[in-house]
Each structure stands twice: as structure tokens, then as C-alpha cells.
Design a protein around this motif. Structure first.
Motif, PDB file in Angstrom:
ATOM      1  N   GLU A   2       0.831  -1.201   0.000  1.00  0.00           N
ATOM      2  CA  GLU A   2       0.000   0.000   0.000  1.00  0.00           C
ATOM      3  C   GLU A   2       0.862   1.246   0.000  1.00  0.00           C
ATOM      4  N   LEU A   3       0.478   2.198  -0.834  1.00  0.00           N
ATOM      5  CA  LEU A   3       1.092   3.522  -0.827  1.00  0.00           C
ATOM      6  C   LEU A   3       0.199   4.396   0.036  1.00  0.00           C
ATOM      7  N   ASP A   4       0.780   5.078   0.994  1.00  0.00           N
ATOM      8  CA  ASP A   4      -0.008   5.823   1.963  1.00  0.00           C
ATOM      9  C   ASP A   4       0.592   7.209   2.172  1.00  0.00           C
ATOM     10  N   GLY A   5      -0.225   8.227   2.024  1.00  0.00           N
ATOM     11  CA  GLY A   5       0.180   9.576   2.413  1.00  0.00           C
ATOM     12  C   GLY A   5       1.096  10.297   1.445  1.00  0.00           C
ATOM     13  N   MET A  39      -3.509   2.017  -3.586  1.00  0.00           N
ATOM     14  CA  MET A  39      -3.630   3.273  -2.859  1.00  0.00           C
ATOM     15  C   MET A  39      -5.108   3.630  -2.764  1.00  0.00           C
ATOM     16  N   LYS A  40      -5.421   4.541  -1.881  1.00  0.00           N
ATOM     17  CA  LYS A  40      -6.802   4.984  -1.690  1.00  0.00           C
ATOM     18  C   LYS A  40      -6.864   6.500  -1.850  1.00  0.00           C
ATOM     19  N   THR A  41      -7.942   6.954  -2.460  1.00  0.00           N
ATOM     20  CA  THR A  41      -8.201   8.380  -2.612  1.00  0.00           C
ATOM     21  C   THR A  41      -9.712   8.584  -2.603  1.00  0.00           C
ATOM     22  N   TRP A  72     -14.457   5.624   4.572  1.00  0.00           N
ATOM     23  CA  TRP A  72     -14.317   6.899   5.281  1.00  0.00           C
ATOM     24  C   TRP A  72     -15.654   7.595   5.504  1.00  0.00           C
ATOM     25  N   CYS A  78     -14.501   6.322  -0.689  1.00  0.00           N
ATOM     26  CA  CYS A  78     -13.127   5.863  -0.926  1.00  0.00           C
ATOM     27  C   CYS A  78     -13.030   5.111  -2.249  1.00  0.00           C
TER      28      CYS A  78
END
Length: 88
Positions: A2-5, A39-41, A72, A78
Motif C-alpha cells: 500500500e502507498l499511503d500519504g 492506494m486509496k483516494t 471513510w 473511498c
């Protein structure tokens, strides 16, 4: 993986910093255990134009939308985006 932030200042947009960072992450993700980056956006159902640009950035890097849900809450839907790891 996971890519986070990840985020950048507006004056740094379109300078290839984000692309180079993700390419670096991809090289480190080349392991037998890692098959996808994710990833999440905010989902496209959210009207924030900045997040439309965010989704376009990720899609330009080869990430594809996988799933939308209410992780969220209803106000912040999300979107999960994924990219297969290649180069093995």
C-alpha cells in the motif's frame, strides 16, 4: 503493497517528482511476495476538483480503479486503485 500519504505542493505539480518517487517505490516492490501496489483516494462521486487531479495523476502512472466503498463514510467515498507490479 500500500502507498499511503503521498502529496505535493501545487508548485511542485507537473515536475515529475511524484512520478520518480513512485518509480522508485515500484523498484523496491519487485519481490516475489508483492503482486500489486494499491492506494486509496476520494472516489469520483466526491466533487472535489483537486481529487479529480489526484486520480488523473495515479491513472497516468498506470493505476486502475478497483473498488469504491464507504470506508471513510458517506461524505468521503473511498476509491481503491491498483497497479500490477511488472519487471520480474
Amino acid at each position: 503493497m500500500e502507498l499511503d500519504g503521498l502529496g505535493g505542493r501545487p508548485e511542485q505539480h507537473r515536475t515529475a517528482i511524484g512520478r520518480r518517487l513512485i518509480e522508485h517505490v515500484e523498484q523496491h516492490a519487485l519481490t516475489p511476495e508483492t503482486q500489486l501496489l494499491h492506494m486509496k483516494t476520494l472516489a469520483p462521486t466526491h466533487t472535489d476538483e483537486n481529487y479529480a487531479k489526484t486520480r488523473a495523476f495515479w491513472q497516468a502512472l498506470g493505476f486502475i480503479p478497483m473498488d469504491s466503498h464507504l470506508l471513510w463514510g458517506e461524505e468521503n467515498p473511498c476509491l481503491v486503485m491498483v497497479k500490477p507490479i511488472t519487471g520480474r
